[in-house]
Design a protein around this motif. Sequence first.
Motif, short mmCIF file in Angstrom:
data_model
loop_
_atom_site.label_atom_id
_atom_site.label_comp_id
_atom_site.label_asym_id
_atom_site.label_seq_id
_atom_site.Cartn_x
_atom_site.Cartn_y
_atom_site.Cartn_z
N SER A 1 0.78 -1.22 0.06
CA SER A 1 0.00 0.14 0.03
C SER A 1 0.74 1.10 0.11
N GLN A 2 0.33 2.29 -0.29
CA GLN A 2 1.25 3.84 -0.43
C GLN A 2 1.56 4.04 1.01
N ARG A 3 0.96 3.73 1.84
CA ARG A 3 1.45 4.12 3.31
C ARG A 3 2.52 3.37 3.81
N HIS A 4 2.43 1.98 3.28
CA HIS A 4 3.75 1.10 3.85
C HIS A 4 4.84 1.42 2.98
N ARG A 5 4.63 1.61 1.90
CA ARG A 5 5.54 1.93 0.69
C ARG A 5 6.54 3.31 1.34
N GLU A 6 5.58 4.29 1.59
CA GLU A 6 6.27 5.64 2.06
C GLU A 6 6.78 5.69 3.15
N VAL A 7 6.58 4.68 4.07
CA VAL A 7 7.51 4.52 5.27
C VAL A 7 8.67 3.73 5.18
N LEU A 8 8.64 2.89 4.33
CA LEU A 8 10.00 2.06 4.15
C LEU A 8 10.85 2.96 3.19
N VAL A 9 10.21 3.61 2.10
CA VAL A 9 11.13 4.42 1.37
C VAL A 9 11.65 5.50 2.27
N LEU A 10 11.08 6.22 3.20
CA LEU A 10 11.67 7.30 4.02
C LEU A 10 12.74 6.65 4.95
N CYS A 11 12.36 5.60 5.58
CA CYS A 11 13.27 4.94 6.73
C CYS A 11 14.42 4.23 6.36
N PHE A 12 14.03 3.35 5.25
CA PHE A 12 15.24 2.53 4.91
C PHE A 12 15.97 2.93 3.66
N PHE A 13 15.35 3.65 2.63
CA PHE A 13 16.16 3.98 1.14
C PHE A 13 16.62 5.37 1.38
N GLN A 14 15.92 6.45 2.23
CA GLN A 14 16.51 7.70 2.18
C GLN A 14 17.09 7.93 3.60
N GLY A 15 16.95 7.03 4.41
CA GLY A 15 17.88 7.09 5.61
C GLY A 15 17.31 7.85 6.78
N PHE A 16 16.16 8.35 6.65
CA PHE A 16 15.57 9.08 7.53
C PHE A 16 15.10 8.36 8.88
N SER A 17 15.19 9.08 10.18
CA SER A 17 14.99 8.64 11.52
C SER A 17 13.47 8.30 11.56
N VAL A 18 13.04 7.84 12.57
CA VAL A 18 11.37 7.59 12.97
C VAL A 18 10.85 8.91 13.04
N ALA A 19 11.76 9.74 13.65
CA ALA A 19 11.04 11.09 14.25
C ALA A 19 10.81 11.81 12.83
N ASP A 20 12.01 11.78 12.14
CA ASP A 20 12.05 12.77 10.77
C ASP A 20 10.95 12.07 9.79
N ALA A 21 11.02 10.97 9.80
CA ALA A 21 10.00 10.55 8.89
C ALA A 21 8.24 10.58 9.38
N ALA A 22 8.17 10.72 10.82
CA ALA A 22 6.88 11.12 11.32
C ALA A 22 6.67 12.50 10.89
N ARG A 23 7.79 13.46 10.91
CA ARG A 23 7.36 14.78 10.94
C ARG A 23 7.16 15.15 9.30
N ARG A 24 7.78 14.41 8.35
CA ARG A 24 7.53 14.62 6.74
C ARG A 24 5.88 13.93 6.61
N LEU A 25 5.55 12.98 7.18
CA LEU A 25 4.43 12.31 6.86
C LEU A 25 3.22 13.00 7.64
N GLY A 26 3.58 13.56 8.70
CA GLY A 26 2.48 14.39 9.45
C GLY A 26 1.83 13.14 10.49
N ILE A 27 2.68 12.50 10.66
CA ILE A 27 1.75 11.06 11.79
C ILE A 27 2.84 10.98 13.09
N ALA A 28 2.25 10.29 14.07
CA ALA A 28 2.97 10.11 15.27
C ALA A 28 4.02 8.99 14.79
N GLU A 29 5.21 9.17 15.87
CA GLU A 29 6.11 8.26 15.74
C GLU A 29 5.93 6.84 15.66
#
Length: 161
Positions: free
Chosen positions: A108-136
Amino acid sequence: MRALHDDHAGALWSHALALTGGDAARAEDVVQETLLRAWRHPKVLDQSQGSARAWLFTVARRIAIDGWRSAASRSEVSTDLPPEQAVPDDTERAVQGWLVAEALEQLSQRHREVLVLCFFQGFSVADAARRLGIAEGTVKSRTHYALRALRLALEERGVSQ
């Protein structure tokens, strides 16, 4: 010794060259060692006990065989070229990349976004949460379920861990 050399050196050289498979350097060594052994055993010059040429050929043959055996046991290869350097083959890595990309498309797009941000682009959980506008915690939960779904999609394509 000079007479022995004059009488037999040419034939001995040809014989040694044949014994060494055409290797001139090894043939020279065989001839030299053969003549050295003849010098150490002067009875060879006494023609009454048999042919000096036959003795020289026999000694040359034994020297060649001993040289071949010792070279075979050491597995040495003489060459004037350095060994080829291994070239890395990225084919397997490219194929795995394609398989992962196909498996990501199934998520799903939500799962893909999280994996791309955290694993492929190297963002931390906190940074990914800020970019997506969701809780850590939501990022962590989606990452967990996204990885499970990705693992299943990769197993369907025959990729194992």
